[in-house]
Design an enzyme around this catalytic site. Structure first.
Site, PDB file in Angstrom:
ATOM      1  N   HIS A  78      13.086  -4.603   5.347  1.00  0.00           N
ATOM      2  CA  HIS A  78      13.025  -4.801   6.793  1.00  0.00           C
ATOM      3  C   HIS A  78      12.779  -6.255   7.196  1.00  0.00           C
ATOM      4  CE1 HIS A  78      13.118  -0.487   6.873  1.00  0.00           C
ATOM      5  NE2 HIS A  78      13.052  -0.448   8.184  1.00  0.00           N
TER       6      HIS A  78
ATOM      7  N   GLU B 111      -1.186   3.317   8.198  1.00  0.00           N
ATOM      8  CA  GLU B 111      -0.781   2.059   7.589  1.00  0.00           C
ATOM      9  C   GLU B 111      -1.968   1.129   7.378  1.00  0.00           C
ATOM     10  OE1 GLU B 111       3.146   1.105   8.985  1.00  0.00           O
ATOM     11  OE2 GLU B 111       2.892  -0.976   8.425  1.00  0.00           O
TER      12      GLU B 111
ATOM     13  N   LYS C 241       8.539  10.747   2.328  1.00  0.00           N
ATOM     14  CA  LYS C 241       7.877  10.254   3.545  1.00  0.00           C
ATOM     15  C   LYS C 241       6.567  11.004   3.761  1.00  0.00           C
ATOM     16  CE  LYS C 241       7.769   8.063   7.688  1.00  0.00           C
ATOM     17  NZ  LYS C 241       8.544   7.696   8.848  1.00  0.00           N
TER      18      LYS C 241
ATOM     19  N   HIS D 206      20.956  -1.558  12.726  1.00  0.00           N
ATOM     20  CA  HIS D 206      19.667  -1.658  12.032  1.00  0.00           C
ATOM     21  C   HIS D 206      19.757  -1.182  10.570  1.00  0.00           C
ATOM     22  CE1 HIS D 206      15.366  -1.619  11.383  1.00  0.00           C
ATOM     23  NE2 HIS D 206      15.439  -0.346  11.033  1.00  0.00           N
TER      24      HIS D 206
ATOM     25  N   GLU E 238      18.199   4.505   4.698  1.00  0.00           N
ATOM     26  CA  GLU E 238      16.792   4.906   4.595  1.00  0.00           C
ATOM     27  C   GLU E 238      16.603   5.917   3.461  1.00  0.00           C
ATOM     28  OE1 GLU E 238      14.675   3.268   6.435  1.00  0.00           O
ATOM     29  OE2 GLU E 238      15.983   2.460   8.000  1.00  0.00           O
TER      30      GLU E 238
ATOM     31  N   HIS F  16      15.400  -7.822   9.378  1.00  0.00           N
ATOM     32  CA  HIS F  16      15.050  -8.231  10.740  1.00  0.00           C
ATOM     33  C   HIS F  16      15.625  -9.616  11.057  1.00  0.00           C
ATOM     34  CE1 HIS F  16      12.651  -8.579  14.392  1.00  0.00           C
ATOM     35  NE2 HIS F  16      12.395  -9.816  14.009  1.00  0.00           N
TER      36      HIS F  16
ATOM     37  N   ARG G 147      -3.283  12.829  28.486  1.00  0.00           N
ATOM     38  CA  ARG G 147      -4.014  12.370  27.289  1.00  0.00           C
ATOM     39  C   ARG G 147      -3.581  13.089  26.012  1.00  0.00           C
ATOM     40  NH1 ARG G 147      -8.115  12.449  31.114  1.00  0.00           N
ATOM     41  NH2 ARG G 147      -8.571  10.349  31.862  1.00  0.00           N
TER      42      ARG G 147
ATOM     43  N   ARG H 266       1.902   2.880   3.245  1.00  0.00           N
ATOM     44  CA  ARG H 266       2.941   3.125   4.247  1.00  0.00           C
ATOM     45  C   ARG H 266       3.769   1.869   4.505  1.00  0.00           C
ATOM     46  NH1 ARG H 266       2.609   7.071   9.594  1.00  0.00           N
ATOM     47  NH2 ARG H 266       4.788   6.802  10.123  1.00  0.00           N
TER      48      ARG H 266
ATOM     49  N   LYS I 148       4.765   8.131  14.104  1.00  0.00           N
ATOM     50  CA  LYS I 148       4.833   6.848  14.824  1.00  0.00           C
ATOM     51  C   LYS I 148       5.728   7.046  16.041  1.00  0.00           C
ATOM     52  CE  LYS I 148       4.131   3.204  11.406  1.00  0.00           C
ATOM     53  NZ  LYS I 148       4.750   2.031  10.767  1.00  0.00           N
TER      54      LYS I 148
HETATM   55  N1  LIG Z   1       9.017   6.496  14.420  1.00  0.00           N
HETATM   56  C1  LIG Z   1       9.384   6.010  13.254  1.00  0.00           C
HETATM   57  O1  LIG Z   1       8.693   6.131  12.242  1.00  0.00           O
HETATM   58  C2  LIG Z   1      10.723   5.322  13.164  1.00  0.00           C
HETATM   59  C3  LIG Z   1      11.261   5.014  11.902  1.00  0.00           C
HETATM   60  C4  LIG Z   1      12.521   4.434  11.854  1.00  0.00           C
HETATM   61  C5  LIG Z   1      13.206   4.142  13.027  1.00  0.00           C
HETATM   62  N2  LIG Z   1      12.640   4.433  14.237  1.00  0.00           N
HETATM   63  C6  LIG Z   1      13.361   4.187  15.484  1.00  0.00           C
HETATM   64  O2  LIG Z   1      14.490   5.035  15.507  1.00  0.00           O
HETATM   65  C7  LIG Z   1      15.483   4.455  16.337  1.00  0.00           C
HETATM   66  C8  LIG Z   1      16.805   4.550  15.639  1.00  0.00           C
HETATM   67  O3  LIG Z   1      17.112   5.904  15.427  1.00  0.00           O
HETATM   68  P1  LIG Z   1      18.624   6.388  15.308  1.00  0.00           P
HETATM   69  O4  LIG Z   1      19.319   5.560  14.306  1.00  0.00           O
HETATM   70  O5  LIG Z   1      18.612   7.856  15.166  1.00  0.00           O
HETATM   71  O6  LIG Z   1      19.216   5.917  16.711  1.00  0.00           O
HETATM   72  P2  LIG Z   1      19.665   6.725  18.025  1.00  0.00           P
HETATM   73  O7  LIG Z   1      18.667   7.716  18.437  1.00  0.00           O
HETATM   74  O8  LIG Z   1      20.069   5.691  18.995  1.00  0.00           O
HETATM   75  O9  LIG Z   1      20.957   7.495  17.510  1.00  0.00           O
HETATM   76  C9  LIG Z   1      22.074   6.758  17.071  1.00  0.00           C
HETATM   77  C10 LIG Z   1      23.329   7.126  17.869  1.00  0.00           C
HETATM   78  O10 LIG Z   1      23.797   8.393  17.416  1.00  0.00           O
HETATM   79  C11 LIG Z   1      23.890   9.308  18.503  1.00  0.00           C
HETATM   80  N3  LIG Z   1      23.571  10.618  17.940  1.00  0.00           N
HETATM   81  C12 LIG Z   1      22.401  11.021  17.388  1.00  0.00           C
HETATM   82  N4  LIG Z   1      22.540  12.228  16.860  1.00  0.00           N
HETATM   83  C13 LIG Z   1      23.817  12.620  17.083  1.00  0.00           C
HETATM   84  C14 LIG Z   1      24.568  13.776  16.754  1.00  0.00           C
HETATM   85  N5  LIG Z   1      24.060  14.757  16.036  1.00  0.00           N
HETATM   86  N6  LIG Z   1      25.837  13.838  17.188  1.00  0.00           N
HETATM   87  C15 LIG Z   1      26.405  12.812  17.888  1.00  0.00           C
HETATM   88  N7  LIG Z   1      25.764  11.682  18.184  1.00  0.00           N
HETATM   89  C16 LIG Z   1      24.477  11.594  17.787  1.00  0.00           C
HETATM   90  C17 LIG Z   1      22.940   8.800  19.554  1.00  0.00           C
HETATM   91  O11 LIG Z   1      23.315   9.210  20.836  1.00  0.00           O
HETATM   92  C18 LIG Z   1      23.094   7.284  19.372  1.00  0.00           C
HETATM   93  O12 LIG Z   1      24.239   6.844  20.049  1.00  0.00           O
HETATM   94  C19 LIG Z   1      15.046   3.034  16.615  1.00  0.00           C
HETATM   95  O13 LIG Z   1      14.587   2.954  17.944  1.00  0.00           O
HETATM   96  C20 LIG Z   1      13.903   2.814  15.640  1.00  0.00           C
HETATM   97  O14 LIG Z   1      12.943   1.914  16.123  1.00  0.00           O
HETATM   98  C21 LIG Z   1      11.415   5.020  14.313  1.00  0.00           C
END
Ligand SMILES: NC(=O)c1ccc[n+]([C@@H]2O[C@H](COP(=O)([O-])OP(=O)(O)OC[C@H]3O[C@@H](n4cnc5c(N)ncnc54)[C@H](O)[C@@H]3O)[C@@H](O)[C@H]2O)c1
Length: 369
Positions: A249, A237, A227, A267, A185, A253, A121, A242, A143
């Site tokens: 997006h 939100e 942020k 993305h 971003e 999307h 929990r 937020r 999130k």
């Molecule tokens: N929680 C939130 O508020 C929020 C906001 C925006 C996006 N997201 C989520 O985040 C995700 C996308 O995040 P992302 O773009 O970091 O993707 P990711 O975690 O898949 O990383 C992108 C790629 O880079 C590689 N990588 C990451 N750091 C590295 C490093 N230092 N050295 C070498 N390789 C590295 C990873 O292995 C992956 O292949 C999505 O699932 C999205 O929905 C969440």
């Protein structure tokens, strides 16, 4: 070292931005690590470069790191990935007062955060974001989620980390295409709420993508401040503030859906194109000038991100793209709110947008540039 507080009643925490934070982990995490065994969740790409640094820094202070390493990519953010993570954490006998370390990009942060939210929990976790996107966006704000067959991020929880350590050193091993996606971003914060930061991005943005450390530190710090401000104002939100983070997006999307959520358009690239479209659509509706829309386009283009949808070579017309928007998870009682601009640095939520007008606009965009 820049330290940005995220002020939330009873659950405030710090985001630290700097170098060698992972190498200094025991000191940085302090009292959060109560036991010798430290559970760390990561992915294969990140572990290949950063596992040994963490291992050494923790072992040097008598800790015993325990690793769960997922394959890279969105696939880990799934029911299967969650089950594997939960079973492993239970095997590790993680208790409610413990902290799990999430070392990776947004995928590992979202997955580990959600696992922490529901383990017994709710237990603690620390975000160690290694992608630019994770440092400026996903690691801050609480999130957490996994994806399901019905769509992305549909199962999740709000669960704030106890600490975020954004180690800029990690950006050196991030593939440049991913770095650029994170930059989308960064510039978003300027376009949606801070004209002076947008001006800085216009000037210095290319340096962030080129690996300039001072530029990266400034970009990450200012983005996290933005942020943190937004999250402190509207954690769940509910007031609309937020929601402004979704700038670009809705258009983005539709493009991701049309290109099959594939490597053809990542993305962050879709968000970049989405912001260009949001700016141009705002100009068409007369809320910003054509000049401001052109500045947004030029700044995105200068960072190497895509800025023209006609260049994607999609076999689609405006109505087909607009139809994807009907499945957007931001649909609210039959209407789709759009984030549009009143100026650079002034985004607002417009609930009066008609999808057939958007379709006509997209038709023009597909042909015009
Ligand atoms: N929680 C939130 O508020 C929020 C906001 C925006 C996006 N997201 C989520 O985040 C995700 C996308 O995040 P992302 O773009 O970091 O993707 P990711 O975690 O898949 O990383 C992108 C790629 O880079 C590689 N990588 C990451 N750091 C590295 C490093 N230092 N050295 C070498 N390789 C590295 C990873 O292995 C992956 O292949 C999505 O699932 C999205 O929905 C969440």
């Amino acid at each position: 070292m820049p330290v940005i507080p995220v002020d939330l009643a009873g659950r405030s925490y710090e985001v630290r931005v700097g170098s060698a934070l992972l190498a200094d982990l025991p000191k940085q995490c302090g009292a959060l690590l109560r036991k010798r065994r430290v559970p760390i969740v990561s992915d294969e790409n990140v572990a290949a470069s950063w596992r040994s640094i963490l291992q050494q820094s923790l072992e040097s202070e008598g800790f015993e790191p325990q690793w769960l390493i997922h394959p890279p990519g969105e696939g880990a953010k799934s029911w299967r990935g969650l089950e594997k993570t939960m079973d492993w954490l239970l095997e590790q006998e993680v208790e409610r007062g413990d902290h799990i370390l999430a070392l990776g990009g947004g995928v590992i942060g979202d997955l580990t955060g959600f696992a922490a939210a529901i383990l017994k929990r709710g237990c603690g976790f620390v975000q160690l974001p290694t992608s630019l996107l994770a440092q400026v966006d996903s690691s801050v704000g609480g999130k957490t989620a996994i994806n399901t067959a019905a769509g992305k991020n549909l199962v999740g929880a709000f669960h704030q980390p106890a600490l975020v350590l954004a180690d800029l050193d990690t950006l050196a091993t991030l593939p440049v295409r991913e770095l650029r996606c994170g930059y989308a971003e960064v510039i978003k914060y300027g376009i949606l709420g801070d004209r002076a930061f947008f001006d800085w991005c216009e000037d210095q943005g290319a340096k962030v993508v080129a690996g300039d450390r001072a530029a990266q530190e400034y970009a990450v710090t200012e983005s996290v401040k933005a942020k943190a401000r937004i999250v402190a104002e509207d954690e769940r939100e509910t007031t609309g503030t937020r929601a402004l983070l979704n700038l670009g997006h809705t258009f983005g999307h539709a493009l991701e859906a049309e290109t099959g959520f594939s490597d053809k358009l990542l993305h962050g690239e879709a968000v970049a194109l989405g912001m260009v479209l949001a700016a141009r659509y705002s100009a068409r509706r007369g809320t910003i000038s054509d000049d401001d829309a052109a500045r947004v386009t030029a700044a995105i283009d200068a960072s190497g991100l895509p800025s023209e949808i006609s260049a994607l070579g999609m076999d689609a017309d405006g109505p087909k793209l607009a139809a994807h928007m009907l499945h957007d998870k931001k649909m609210d009682a039959g209407t789709l709110p759009f984030i549009l601009l009143r100026g650079i640095g002034e985004a607002f939520l417009d609930k009066e947008v008609a999808l057939d007008d958007v379709a006509a606009f997209l038709d023009e965009e597909l042909q015009a540039h």
